[in-house]
Motif scaffolding. Structure first.
Motif, PDB file in Angstrom:
ATOM      1  N   LYS A  21      18.371 -31.999   0.461  1.00 49.48           N
ATOM      2  CA  LYS A  21      19.644 -31.763  -0.237  1.00 49.48           C
ATOM      3  C   LYS A  21      20.588 -32.959  -0.112  1.00 49.48           C
ATOM      4  CE  LYS A  21      20.439 -27.844   1.946  1.00 49.48           C
ATOM      5  NZ  LYS A  21      19.167 -27.690   2.686  1.00 49.48           N
ATOM      6  N   VAL A  29      11.051 -39.166  -3.054  1.00 52.06           N
ATOM      7  CA  VAL A  29       9.636 -39.195  -3.406  1.00 52.06           C
ATOM      8  C   VAL A  29       9.230 -37.867  -4.034  1.00 52.06           C
ATOM      9  CG1 VAL A  29       7.304 -39.402  -2.479  1.00 52.06           C
ATOM     10  CG2 VAL A  29       9.149 -40.826  -1.569  1.00 52.06           C
ATOM     11  N   THR A  86      16.260 -25.543   4.649  1.00 49.45           N
ATOM     12  CA  THR A  86      16.483 -26.695   5.508  1.00 49.45           C
ATOM     13  C   THR A  86      15.390 -27.754   5.308  1.00 49.45           C
ATOM     14  OG1 THR A  86      16.775 -27.421   7.777  1.00 49.45           O
ATOM     15  CG2 THR A  86      15.249 -25.624   7.443  1.00 49.45           C
TER      16      THR A  86
HETATM   17  N1  LIG Z   1      11.688 -36.072  -1.644  1.00 47.94           N
HETATM   18  C1  LIG Z   1      11.899 -36.777  -0.535  1.00 47.94           C
HETATM   19  N2  LIG Z   1      11.485 -38.042  -0.448  1.00 47.94           N
HETATM   20  C2  LIG Z   1      11.679 -38.766   0.668  1.00 47.94           C
HETATM   21  N3  LIG Z   1      12.291 -38.303   1.744  1.00 47.94           N
HETATM   22  C3  LIG Z   1      12.739 -37.050   1.735  1.00 47.94           C
HETATM   23  C4  LIG Z   1      12.566 -36.208   0.598  1.00 47.94           C
HETATM   24  N4  LIG Z   1      13.136 -35.019   0.868  1.00 47.94           N
HETATM   25  C5  LIG Z   1      13.610 -35.091   2.109  1.00 47.94           C
HETATM   26  N5  LIG Z   1      13.392 -36.311   2.643  1.00 47.94           N
HETATM   27  C6  LIG Z   1      13.758 -36.741   4.002  1.00 47.94           C
HETATM   28  O1  LIG Z   1      13.666 -35.599   4.842  1.00 47.94           O
HETATM   29  C7  LIG Z   1      14.759 -35.533   5.732  1.00 47.94           C
HETATM   30  C8  LIG Z   1      15.555 -34.275   5.482  1.00 47.94           C
HETATM   31  O2  LIG Z   1      16.238 -34.381   4.244  1.00 47.94           O
HETATM   32  P1  LIG Z   1      17.764 -33.939   4.058  1.00 47.94           P
HETATM   33  O3  LIG Z   1      18.543 -34.224   5.296  1.00 47.94           O
HETATM   34  O4  LIG Z   1      18.255 -34.486   2.802  1.00 47.94           O
HETATM   35  O5  LIG Z   1      17.511 -32.364   3.959  1.00 47.94           O
HETATM   36  P2  LIG Z   1      18.569 -31.179   3.838  1.00 47.94           P
HETATM   37  O6  LIG Z   1      18.097 -30.322   2.738  1.00 47.94           O
HETATM   38  O7  LIG Z   1      19.950 -31.737   3.763  1.00 47.94           O
HETATM   39  O8  LIG Z   1      18.322 -30.421   5.201  1.00 47.94           O
HETATM   40  P3  LIG Z   1      19.349 -29.452   6.036  1.00 47.94           P
HETATM   41  O9  LIG Z   1      19.519 -28.212   5.232  1.00 47.94           O
HETATM   42  O10 LIG Z   1      18.587 -29.185   7.297  1.00 47.94           O
HETATM   43  O11 LIG Z   1      20.601 -30.213   6.227  1.00 47.94           O
HETATM   44  C9  LIG Z   1      15.554 -36.787   5.521  1.00 47.94           C
HETATM   45  O12 LIG Z   1      15.118 -37.748   6.434  1.00 47.94           O
HETATM   46  C10 LIG Z   1      15.212 -37.211   4.103  1.00 47.94           C
HETATM   47  O13 LIG Z   1      15.325 -38.583   3.935  1.00 47.94           O
END
Ligand SMILES: Nc1ncnc2c1ncn2[C@@H]1O[C@H](COP(=O)(O)OP(=O)(O)OP(=O)(O)O)[C@@H](O)[C@H]1O
Ligand SMILES: [Mg+2]
Length: 448
Positions: free
Chosen positions: A176, A143, A172
């Protein structure tokens, strides 16, 4: 002005509550038993019913059930002298708006009435959405309409034509992993596996075998040959999460693989080929790590051919509205709730929060808000409470002695909650009398 019906068999309670709420400008009617109450309800028009559980003729819970069967029922606040778990749970299950124990704290009851009136007001508005729909059909949707997100969508689109390695950097909770999965899903090899290796979750001496696999007898315990994640990924994607935690020795081996597209299983003598795409993610500053010699510079350059910077949420606040809508829909679907309305000011409040935990933190706050919601409505007060709890660090402390920290934390919480003591005591997890005595002790007062 709102209409409040108070039902209790104790004349002194009726009298004092009538005085209290009339003074606040409400229209109050009274009933000393269940039959009178039902009669009053038939003539209609009440916004709120304050209802005692123990009445001489009909049980309060039964009256509650009958009220709930009406169209557009008033909000019911149950009161009782009994501290009994069963009745409390039952009342909430039957749709009571709140449940308050005697002896009555007038301020607490007023809070609850105010909240109920707010919910009634928002309830009549059109939904914010959050409807169970949308993303169910498109799992993994990212999104966002802000400029940095559009840039990311463009890169994901470009990557579909090749198998180039990608480095995703970001704090975090910025999405990603979501981005990595989206790259995979939009690639030519979307039907091939997407395999993850979290470099921070595997102990160092097993990492090589996890990544490259091992031959039978390669080390103690290697009773069978085992393919590595690289092999399991096939022509698909190997997602190396937290790449900053990959041990230096393995960084060298990974670099070798990226240069030659060949690798050896642990204990293996035959080179194996792989054509999977490598996507690496990190929340660390790899440039700084490379400077300190904690990350292999060559590997860094090899990985960062295509770099995606997942922006922190505070740098794309315009997406918060969309994200809130998206998550409400998702949460409703998962929890079986129907919270589709938010009070005015909620989105604006979310939009100014610092969001150190980024999108994940936003999603968590919304889950909590949905769980707390009465009916279909998320109230600003509730959101404030949740944000205050998540945001515990007091600012501008000189000494970190316990009384100092306590004083500043209480001051901070009161300030955030507009000196609403009931909510502050809840947020702080202490009783009202305790909060009052601490306010006195620390001589706290609202800022002019
Ligand atoms: N742009 C977005 N639209 C919808 N959902 C999102 C979006 N960005 C993140 N999320 C949701 O937020 C949560 C965290 O995202 P994600 O695990 O991909 O983050 P990350 O950057 O890998 O975090 P970390 O560094 O802690 O591993 C997930 O549930 C993901 O689906
Ligand atoms: Mg992650």
């Amino acid at each position: 002005m709102s209409k409040i019906l108070i039902v209790d068999d104790e004349p002194s309670i009726l009298e004092s509550l009538e005085m209290f709420f009339s003074e606040k400008g409400h229209l109050v009617s009274l009933a000393g038993d269940g039959r009178t109450a039902l009669g009053q309800l038939d003539s209609g028009g009440q916004d709120i019913v304050v209802l005692d559980v123990r009445l001489p003729d009909i049980n309060g819970l039964d009256i509650l059930a009958r009220i709930q069967n009406r169209t557009a029922p008033p909000k019911v606040i149950m009161i009782t002298a009994y501290q009994d778990m069963h009745t409390t749970i039952e009342a909430m299950k039957r749709g009571a708006f709140d449940y308050i124990h005697k002896p009555l704290d007038a301020e607490e009851l007023e809070q609850s009435v105010d909240k109920a009136l707010q919910v009634l007001a928002v309830d009549s508005q059109t939904p914010f959405t959050g409807e169970p729909a949308g993303d169910g059909l498109h799992p993994g949707v990212i999104v966002g309409q802000s400029r940095p997100m559009l840039e990311i969508f463009k890169i994901i689109g470009l990557l579909c034509q090749n198998q180039a390695s990608v480095l995703i950097q970001g704090e975090t909770g910025t999405g990603k992993e979501l981005i990595a999965r989206s790259i995979h899903r939009n690639s030519l090899f979307a039907d091939e596996p997407f395999v993850t290796l979290d470099c921070s979750a595997v102990v160092e001496n097993l990492m090589e075998s996890e990544l490259f696999g091992h031959e039978k007898g390669a080390f103690t315990g290697a009773v069978q040959a085992k393919p590595g994640r690289i092999e399991l990924a096939g022509r698909g994607t190997l997602f190396l999460d937290e790449i900053g935690e990959l041990p230096l020795a393995l960084q060298g081996k990974l670099l070798g693989f990226l240069e030659r597209r060949e690798y050896y299983r642990v204990g293996g003598r035959v080179p194996l080929a792989s054509h999977c795409r490598i996507i690496a993610a990190t929340n660390r500053d790899l440039t700084a790590m490379a400077k300190d010699g904690r990350f292999k510079e060559d590997l860094y350059y090899r990985l960062k051919v295509v770099t995606i910077n997942a922006p922190p949420l505070r740098e794309r606040r315009s997406d918060i509205h969309l994200l809130a809508d998206h998550f409400l829909g998702k949460i409703n679907r998962e929890l079986g709730t129907a919270v589709t309305k938010v009070q005015e000011g909620v989105i604006q409040r979310l939009a100014v929060h610092p969001w150190t935990g980024n999108v994940r933190e936003l999603a968590n706050v919304l889950v909590e808000a949905v769980v707390r919601a009465r009916g279909r409505v998320i109230l600003l007060d509730d959101v404030e409470d949740i944000l205050a709890l998540n945001h515990a660090a007091p600012e501008g402390l000189n000494g970190f002695s316990l009384p100092n920290v306590e004083r500043e934390h209480i001051r901070f919480t009161l300030e955030r909650l507009g000196w609403n003591r009931t909510r502050a005591s809840r947020a702080l997890g202490i009783s009202m009398p305790t909060l009052r005595s601490k306010i006195r002790k620390y001589q706290l007062a609202p800022a002019e």
